[in-house]
Design a protein around this motif. Structure first.
Motif, mmCIF file in Angstrom:
data_model
loop_
_atom_site.group_PDB
_atom_site.id
_atom_site.type_symbol
_atom_site.label_atom_id
_atom_site.label_comp_id
_atom_site.label_asym_id
_atom_site.label_seq_id
_atom_site.Cartn_x
_atom_site.Cartn_y
_atom_site.Cartn_z
ATOM 1 N N PRO A 1 -0.979 -5.308 7.050
ATOM 2 C CA PRO A 1 -1.614 -6.564 7.454
ATOM 3 C C PRO A 1 -3.122 -6.394 7.639
ATOM 4 O O PRO A 1 -3.600 -5.292 7.962
ATOM 5 N N GLU A 2 -3.842 -7.475 7.434
ATOM 6 C CA GLU A 2 -5.302 -7.409 7.383
ATOM 7 C C GLU A 2 -5.937 -6.817 8.646
ATOM 8 O O GLU A 2 -6.986 -6.189 8.582
ATOM 9 N N ASP A 3 -5.290 -7.038 9.809
ATOM 10 C CA ASP A 3 -5.899 -6.575 11.055
ATOM 11 C C ASP A 3 -5.889 -5.064 11.198
ATOM 12 O O ASP A 3 -6.594 -4.508 12.024
ATOM 13 N N TYR A 4 -5.070 -4.391 10.393
ATOM 14 C CA TYR A 4 -4.900 -2.948 10.585
ATOM 15 C C TYR A 4 -5.499 -2.092 9.479
ATOM 16 O O TYR A 4 -5.225 -0.911 9.419
ATOM 17 N N ILE A 5 -6.279 -2.693 8.592
ATOM 18 C CA ILE A 5 -6.838 -1.880 7.513
ATOM 19 C C ILE A 5 -8.007 -1.036 8.028
ATOM 20 O O ILE A 5 -8.645 -1.368 9.018
ATOM 21 N N ILE A 6 -8.261 0.091 7.329
ATOM 22 C CA ILE A 6 -9.368 0.981 7.703
ATOM 23 C C ILE A 6 -10.343 0.979 6.535
ATOM 24 O O ILE A 6 -10.166 1.711 5.563
ATOM 25 N N ILE B 1 -4.619 1.414 -0.448
ATOM 26 C CA ILE B 1 -3.730 0.826 0.556
ATOM 27 C C ILE B 1 -4.388 0.862 1.928
ATOM 28 O O ILE B 1 -4.412 -0.128 2.652
ATOM 29 N N LEU B 2 -4.985 2.000 2.284
ATOM 30 C CA LEU B 2 -5.580 2.100 3.619
ATOM 31 C C LEU B 2 -6.827 1.230 3.763
ATOM 32 O O LEU B 2 -7.093 0.683 4.828
ATOM 33 N N ALA B 3 -7.588 1.089 2.673
ATOM 34 C CA ALA B 3 -8.859 0.371 2.801
ATOM 35 C C ALA B 3 -8.704 -1.140 2.656
ATOM 36 O O ALA B 3 -9.446 -1.899 3.263
ATOM 37 N N THR B 4 -7.748 -1.590 1.818
ATOM 38 C CA THR B 4 -7.633 -3.033 1.615
ATOM 39 C C THR B 4 -6.269 -3.577 2.032
ATOM 40 O O THR B 4 -6.101 -4.788 2.145
ATOM 41 N N GLY B 5 -5.276 -2.689 2.208
ATOM 42 C CA GLY B 5 -3.950 -3.147 2.585
ATOM 43 C C GLY B 5 -3.130 -3.630 1.405
ATOM 44 O O GLY B 5 -1.961 -3.964 1.546
ATOM 45 N N ILE B 6 -3.752 -3.667 0.218
ATOM 46 C CA ILE B 6 -3.061 -4.205 -0.963
ATOM 47 C C ILE B 6 -3.024 -3.132 -2.039
ATOM 48 O O ILE B 6 -4.009 -2.417 -2.237
ATOM 49 N N LEU B 7 -1.899 -3.015 -2.722
ATOM 50 C CA LEU B 7 -1.852 -2.158 -3.904
ATOM 51 C C LEU B 7 -1.700 -3.072 -5.108
ATOM 52 O O LEU B 7 -0.721 -3.802 -5.216
ATOM 53 N N SER B 8 -2.684 -3.087 -5.990
ATOM 54 C CA SER B 8 -2.616 -4.035 -7.104
ATOM 55 C C SER B 8 -3.050 -3.370 -8.395
ATOM 56 O O SER B 8 -3.751 -2.354 -8.397
ATOM 57 N N PHE B 9 -2.597 -3.943 -9.492
ATOM 58 C CA PHE B 9 -2.986 -3.444 -10.799
ATOM 59 C C PHE B 9 -3.150 -4.643 -11.719
ATOM 60 O O PHE B 9 -2.277 -5.501 -11.779
ATOM 61 N N SER B 10 -4.293 -4.732 -12.396
ATOM 62 C CA SER B 10 -4.470 -5.860 -13.310
ATOM 63 C C SER B 10 -4.782 -5.347 -14.711
ATOM 64 O O SER B 10 -5.250 -4.217 -14.891
ATOM 65 N N ASN B 11 -4.490 -6.188 -15.681
ATOM 66 C CA ASN B 11 -4.669 -5.831 -17.075
ATOM 67 C C ASN B 11 -6.128 -5.455 -17.358
ATOM 68 O O ASN B 11 -7.016 -6.270 -17.175
ATOM 69 N N PRO B 12 -6.396 -4.222 -17.800
ATOM 70 C CA PRO B 12 -7.785 -3.814 -17.996
ATOM 71 C C PRO B 12 -8.490 -4.574 -19.117
ATOM 72 O O PRO B 12 -9.722 -4.650 -19.135
ATOM 73 N N PHE B 13 -7.715 -5.146 -20.054
ATOM 74 C CA PHE B 13 -8.359 -5.859 -21.160
ATOM 75 C C PHE B 13 -8.674 -7.302 -20.783
ATOM 76 O O PHE B 13 -9.435 -7.974 -21.449
#
Lengths: 190, 219
Positions: B175-180, B150-162
């Motif tokens: 928001p993109e302007d505030y990511i670290i 969350i801190l590095a990209t601002g997004i929390l995502s999960f995709s099917n590993p297969f």
């Protein structure tokens, strides 16, 4: 020249502890005193170089010709366990005080990820014999260097005032983070 | 200690990562995204349960002097099987985790549980202990990787590993302007880990102090 670049990259830029996060257990455990840090570094260096040579030769002369590459993990870990036992016996005989200082972390070199990682990486990167020797010498040198710097900082840290919850390992981890930041500045070296 | 206490001890009080400092290498290295954390967590849980069961089943016929080599061979064989399975069915996970899959062999949690628990207890209890400790490890991985992602990209995502194309969920939080972006670097890994470990230590101190105060009052 190529070998020199490989060496510098493995020691400073792609440092085994700060960039690859390997060998954290001894890094946290044996870094309380700088003298035992150096001893641990020497022991790890010996085991890594010896294990790399034996596993590399075994892989090229036995596993590869017989086409049983999938046995690599089993073979490597057994070689490493035997070598650690040997190192333990040597240290016990030659320097009992160092043996005491290293304590439980000496047999734990078996489960030190650095050793297994170098053995696997030698094969995966397709190194020839000289490159393999350079790489497997450079990695534990990088480990020893960082371990020594870290232990000298930790000796000073003992006297510092830290919040109760941060005492011991958490504040040491913050120090490691700042060291990682400092080392990332060396990335432009090669 | 009853079974339920045994099972739940792995989460906070005896969390293998934040409180016992076991298996830190893989925790620091692969906690850059939730995908990696869950993949690695499941792999470790499977290896831990199987190794605990096998070692517990073999505990009566294993001579005491060579027990560590026996454990290591059992664990290495299991890890190789898991590595082959992951390579075949989830190749993207295999590239993301890289060398850390074979390095499960030297993950202290697995050998530690074999020595401390499975070599002394029955098969069912050992399996339960493996599941509890493995879930504790996965819990730590998920907490750490969520914070860092969350801190590095601002997004929390999960995709099917297969099937990497198929995204299961993806939430934009910052928001993109505030990511670290520093948090995807080693520095972020060390700092996140240090803060979480300090939080667990603080919680433990609080509990101890409370127990002490209660004991004083009883007097």
């Amino acid at each position: 020249m190529e070998l020199f670049t490989l060496f510098i990259t493995a020691v400073l830029i792609n440092n085994v502890v700060l960039n690859q996060f390997l060998g954290m257990c001894p890094f946290m455990g044996v870094s309380k005193k700088s003298s035992s840090a150096v001893g641990m570094g020497a022991a790890v260096t010996f085991v890594v170089v010896a294990a790399s040579i034996v596993t590399y030769v075994l892989y090229k002369l036995v596993l590869d010709p017989l086409n049983i590459q999938y046995m690599d993990l089993l073979t490597f870990i057994l070689v490493i366990a035997a070598l650690v036992q040997l190192t333990e016996m040597i240290i016990k005989k030659t320097s009992p005080s160092l043996y005491k200082a290293l304590g439980v972390y000496l047999p734990l070199i078996t489960t030190n990820c650095v050793v297994l990682n170098v053995a696997l990486e030698n094969i995966k990167q397709g190194f020839d014999f000289v490159q393999m020797l350079t790489y497997s010498f450079a990695i534990p040198i990088g480990f020893t260097l960082v371990l020594y710097i870290f232990s000298t900082i930790r000796e000073r840290l003992d006297a510092a005032k830290t919040p109760l919850a941060f005492k011991g390992n958490p504040i040491a981890l913050i120090v490691a983070g700042i060291m990682a930041l400092a080392f990332s500045g060396l990335a432009g070296l090669v | 200690m009853n079974r339920r206490e045994n099972f739940t001890a792995g989460f906070i009080r005896e969390n293998p990562v934040f409180s016992l400092y076991l298996g830190i290498c893989s925790t620091l290295a692969i906690s850059t995204s939730l995908n990696n954390a869950i993949g690695m967590g499941v792999a470790v849980i499977v290896v831990l349960i199987l190794s605990n069961v096998l070692i517990s089943a073999l505990r009566k016929i294993t001579p005491n002097e060579i027990r560590i080599p026996v454990y290591i061979v059992v664990i290495a064989a299991l890890v190789k099987i898991i590595q082959m399975v992951i390579k075949a069915y989830a190749p993207s996970l295999d590239t993301a985790l890289g060398v850390f899959i074979p390095l499960i062999v030297v993950n202290c949690i697995i050998l530690g549980r074999a020595e401390a628990f499975a070599s002394k207890n029955g098969i069912f209890d050992s399996a339960l202990d493996g599941l509890g400790m493995g879930l504790g490890y996965m819990f730590a991985l998920i907490v750490m990787s969520s914070i860092r992602q969350i801190l590095a990209t601002g997004i929390l995502s999960f995709s099917n590993p297969f099937n990497i194309e198929q995204t299961i969920f993806s939430i934009k939080i910052i928001p993109e302007d505030y990511i670290i972006s520093l948090f995807s670097q080693p520095f972020g890994a060390f700092c996140t880990f240090a803060l979480l470990a300090a939080a667990v230590a603080g919680y433990k101190n609080y509990k101890v102090n409370k127990a002490k105060a209660a004991a004083k009052e009883a007097k």
